[in-house]
Motif scaffolding. Sequence first.
Motif, PDB file in Angstrom:
ATOM      1  N   ILE A 189     -17.345  27.603  18.246  1.00  0.00           N
ATOM      2  CA  ILE A 189     -16.225  26.953  18.923  1.00  0.00           C
ATOM      3  C   ILE A 189     -16.746  26.159  20.121  1.00  0.00           C
ATOM      4  O   ILE A 189     -16.288  25.059  20.390  1.00  0.00           O
ATOM      5  CB  ILE A 189     -15.174  27.994  19.378  1.00  0.00           C
ATOM      6  N   GLY A 190     -17.722  26.727  20.811  1.00  0.00           N
ATOM      7  CA  GLY A 190     -18.269  26.070  21.997  1.00  0.00           C
ATOM      8  C   GLY A 190     -19.390  25.111  21.639  1.00  0.00           C
ATOM      9  O   GLY A 190     -19.937  25.109  20.534  1.00  0.00           O
ATOM     10  N   LYS A 191     -19.734  24.271  22.602  1.00  0.00           N
ATOM     11  CA  LYS A 191     -20.802  23.300  22.417  1.00  0.00           C
ATOM     12  C   LYS A 191     -22.159  24.007  22.460  1.00  0.00           C
ATOM     13  O   LYS A 191     -22.388  24.874  23.296  1.00  0.00           O
ATOM     14  CB  LYS A 191     -20.704  22.266  23.533  1.00  0.00           C
ATOM     15  N   LYS A 192     -23.053  23.653  21.553  1.00  0.00           N
ATOM     16  CA  LYS A 192     -24.377  24.276  21.514  1.00  0.00           C
ATOM     17  C   LYS A 192     -25.243  23.786  22.671  1.00  0.00           C
ATOM     18  O   LYS A 192     -25.129  22.651  23.111  1.00  0.00           O
ATOM     19  CB  LYS A 192     -25.082  23.957  20.193  1.00  0.00           C
ATOM     20  N   ASP A 193     -26.109  24.681  23.127  1.00  0.00           N
ATOM     21  CA  ASP A 193     -27.047  24.340  24.187  1.00  0.00           C
ATOM     22  C   ASP A 193     -28.214  23.575  23.568  1.00  0.00           C
ATOM     23  O   ASP A 193     -28.915  24.103  22.706  1.00  0.00           O
ATOM     24  CB  ASP A 193     -27.543  25.625  24.859  1.00  0.00           C
ATOM     25  N   PRO A 194     -28.458  22.332  23.979  1.00  0.00           N
ATOM     26  CA  PRO A 194     -29.548  21.559  23.374  1.00  0.00           C
ATOM     27  C   PRO A 194     -30.929  22.114  23.709  1.00  0.00           C
ATOM     28  O   PRO A 194     -31.890  21.854  22.986  1.00  0.00           O
ATOM     29  CB  PRO A 194     -29.362  20.152  23.944  1.00  0.00           C
ATOM     30  N   ASN A 195     -31.052  22.881  24.775  1.00  0.00           N
ATOM     31  CA  ASN A 195     -32.350  23.432  25.169  1.00  0.00           C
ATOM     32  C   ASN A 195     -32.633  24.795  24.553  1.00  0.00           C
ATOM     33  O   ASN A 195     -33.698  25.352  24.765  1.00  0.00           O
ATOM     34  CB  ASN A 195     -32.421  23.548  26.692  1.00  0.00           C
ATOM     35  N   ALA A 196     -31.684  25.335  23.802  1.00  0.00           N
ATOM     36  CA  ALA A 196     -31.863  26.668  23.206  1.00  0.00           C
ATOM     37  C   ALA A 196     -32.892  26.591  22.073  1.00  0.00           C
ATOM     38  O   ALA A 196     -32.939  25.604  21.334  1.00  0.00           O
ATOM     39  CB  ALA A 196     -30.540  27.184  22.675  1.00  0.00           C
ATOM     40  N   PRO A 197     -33.728  27.626  21.949  1.00  0.00           N
ATOM     41  CA  PRO A 197     -34.709  27.624  20.855  1.00  0.00           C
ATOM     42  C   PRO A 197     -34.012  27.710  19.500  1.00  0.00           C
ATOM     43  O   PRO A 197     -32.980  28.366  19.356  1.00  0.00           O
ATOM     44  CB  PRO A 197     -35.549  28.875  21.121  1.00  0.00           C
ATOM     45  N   LYS A 198     -34.585  27.024  18.504  1.00  0.00           N
ATOM     46  CA  LYS A 198     -33.973  26.992  17.173  1.00  0.00           C
ATOM     47  C   LYS A 198     -34.926  27.635  16.166  1.00  0.00           C
ATOM     48  O   LYS A 198     -35.537  26.951  15.350  1.00  0.00           O
ATOM     49  CB  LYS A 198     -33.661  25.564  16.777  1.00  0.00           C
ATOM     50  N   THR A 199     -35.043  28.925  16.244  1.00  0.00           N
ATOM     51  CA  THR A 199     -35.895  29.640  15.306  1.00  0.00           C
ATOM     52  C   THR A 199     -35.033  30.475  14.376  1.00  0.00           C
ATOM     53  O   THR A 199     -33.847  30.692  14.611  1.00  0.00           O
ATOM     54  CB  THR A 199     -36.882  30.561  16.045  1.00  0.00           C
ATOM     55  N   ARG A 200     -35.652  30.956  13.324  1.00  0.00           N
ATOM     56  CA  ARG A 200     -34.949  31.781  12.352  1.00  0.00           C
ATOM     57  C   ARG A 200     -34.466  33.083  12.993  1.00  0.00           C
ATOM     58  O   ARG A 200     -33.380  33.575  12.695  1.00  0.00           O
ATOM     59  CB  ARG A 200     -35.895  32.060  11.191  1.00  0.00           C
ATOM     60  N   TYR A 201     -35.283  33.637  13.866  1.00  0.00           N
ATOM     61  CA  TYR A 201     -34.935  34.908  14.499  1.00  0.00           C
ATOM     62  C   TYR A 201     -33.733  34.776  15.438  1.00  0.00           C
ATOM     63  O   TYR A 201     -32.896  35.670  15.514  1.00  0.00           O
ATOM     64  CB  TYR A 201     -36.138  35.478  15.248  1.00  0.00           C
ATOM     65  N   VAL A 202     -33.643  33.664  16.133  1.00  0.00           N
ATOM     66  CA  VAL A 202     -32.498  33.437  17.013  1.00  0.00           C
ATOM     67  C   VAL A 202     -31.234  33.286  16.168  1.00  0.00           C
ATOM     68  O   VAL A 202     -30.184  33.827  16.509  1.00  0.00           O
ATOM     69  CB  VAL A 202     -32.723  32.197  17.905  1.00  0.00           C
ATOM     70  N   ALA A 203     -31.327  32.588  15.054  1.00  0.00           N
ATOM     71  CA  ALA A 203     -30.176  32.425  14.164  1.00  0.00           C
ATOM     72  C   ALA A 203     -29.731  33.771  13.608  1.00  0.00           C
ATOM     73  O   ALA A 203     -28.526  34.048  13.526  1.00  0.00           O
ATOM     74  CB  ALA A 203     -30.521  31.466  13.024  1.00  0.00           C
ATOM     75  N   MET A 204     -30.686  34.625  13.227  1.00  0.00           N
ATOM     76  CA  MET A 204     -30.331  35.955  12.719  1.00  0.00           C
ATOM     77  C   MET A 204     -29.705  36.794  13.819  1.00  0.00           C
ATOM     78  O   MET A 204     -28.747  37.545  13.577  1.00  0.00           O
ATOM     79  CB  MET A 204     -31.561  36.657  12.136  1.00  0.00           C
ATOM     80  N   MET A 205     -30.210  36.682  15.037  1.00  0.00           N
ATOM     81  CA  MET A 205     -29.639  37.425  16.156  1.00  0.00           C
ATOM     82  C   MET A 205     -28.194  36.994  16.413  1.00  0.00           C
ATOM     83  O   MET A 205     -27.310  37.829  16.611  1.00  0.00           O
ATOM     84  CB  MET A 205     -30.464  37.206  17.418  1.00  0.00           C
ATOM     85  N   HIS A 206     -27.935  35.691  16.367  1.00  0.00           N
ATOM     86  CA  HIS A 206     -26.577  35.200  16.566  1.00  0.00           C
ATOM     87  C   HIS A 206     -25.654  35.681  15.446  1.00  0.00           C
ATOM     88  O   HIS A 206     -24.498  36.023  15.694  1.00  0.00           O
ATOM     89  CB  HIS A 206     -26.547  33.680  16.650  1.00  0.00           C
ATOM     90  N   GLY A 207     -26.162  35.737  14.229  1.00  0.00           N
ATOM     91  CA  GLY A 207     -25.371  36.244  13.112  1.00  0.00           C
ATOM     92  C   GLY A 207     -25.008  37.706  13.295  1.00  0.00           C
ATOM     93  O   GLY A 207     -23.871  38.116  13.054  1.00  0.00           O
ATOM     94  N   MET A 208     -25.971  38.506  13.735  1.00  0.00           N
ATOM     95  CA  MET A 208     -25.698  39.927  13.974  1.00  0.00           C
ATOM     96  C   MET A 208     -24.713  40.099  15.131  1.00  0.00           C
ATOM     97  O   MET A 208     -23.842  40.973  15.083  1.00  0.00           O
ATOM     98  CB  MET A 208     -26.998  40.677  14.259  1.00  0.00           C
ATOM     99  N   ASN A 209     -24.846  39.291  16.151  1.00  0.00           N
ATOM    100  CA  ASN A 209     -23.903  39.354  17.275  1.00  0.00           C
ATOM    101  C   ASN A 209     -22.491  38.991  16.824  1.00  0.00           C
ATOM    102  O   ASN A 209     -21.522  39.608  17.250  1.00  0.00           O
ATOM    103  CB  ASN A 209     -24.342  38.431  18.404  1.00  0.00           C
ATOM    104  N   ARG A 210     -22.380  37.979  15.935  1.00  0.00           N
ATOM    105  CA  ARG A 210     -21.086  37.604  15.390  1.00  0.00           C
ATOM    106  C   ARG A 210     -20.437  38.773  14.662  1.00  0.00           C
ATOM    107  O   ARG A 210     -19.258  39.075  14.859  1.00  0.00           O
ATOM    108  CB  ARG A 210     -21.265  36.447  14.394  1.00  0.00           C
TER     109      ARG A 210
END
Length: 56
Positions: free
Chosen positions: A14-35
């Motif tokens: 819903i919110g705007k993504k941070d352009p400086n945030a790292p874009k790795t597979r592990y970060v994506a999996m972490m966000h999925g688990m948090n969701r």
Amino acid sequence: MKSIWQQILRYFYIGKKDPNAPKTRYVAMMHGMNRISIILFVIAIIILIFKLLRRH
């Protein structure tokens, strides 16, 4: 420091993504688990509220 509400909005796209945030597979999996954990938490709170309201 980021607001926790901004971070939650980003988890749900819903919110705007941070352009400086790292874009790795592990970060994506972490966000999925948090969701998933946020959704389960909200469902549990709703169930508890219904149980409390039915009791009275």
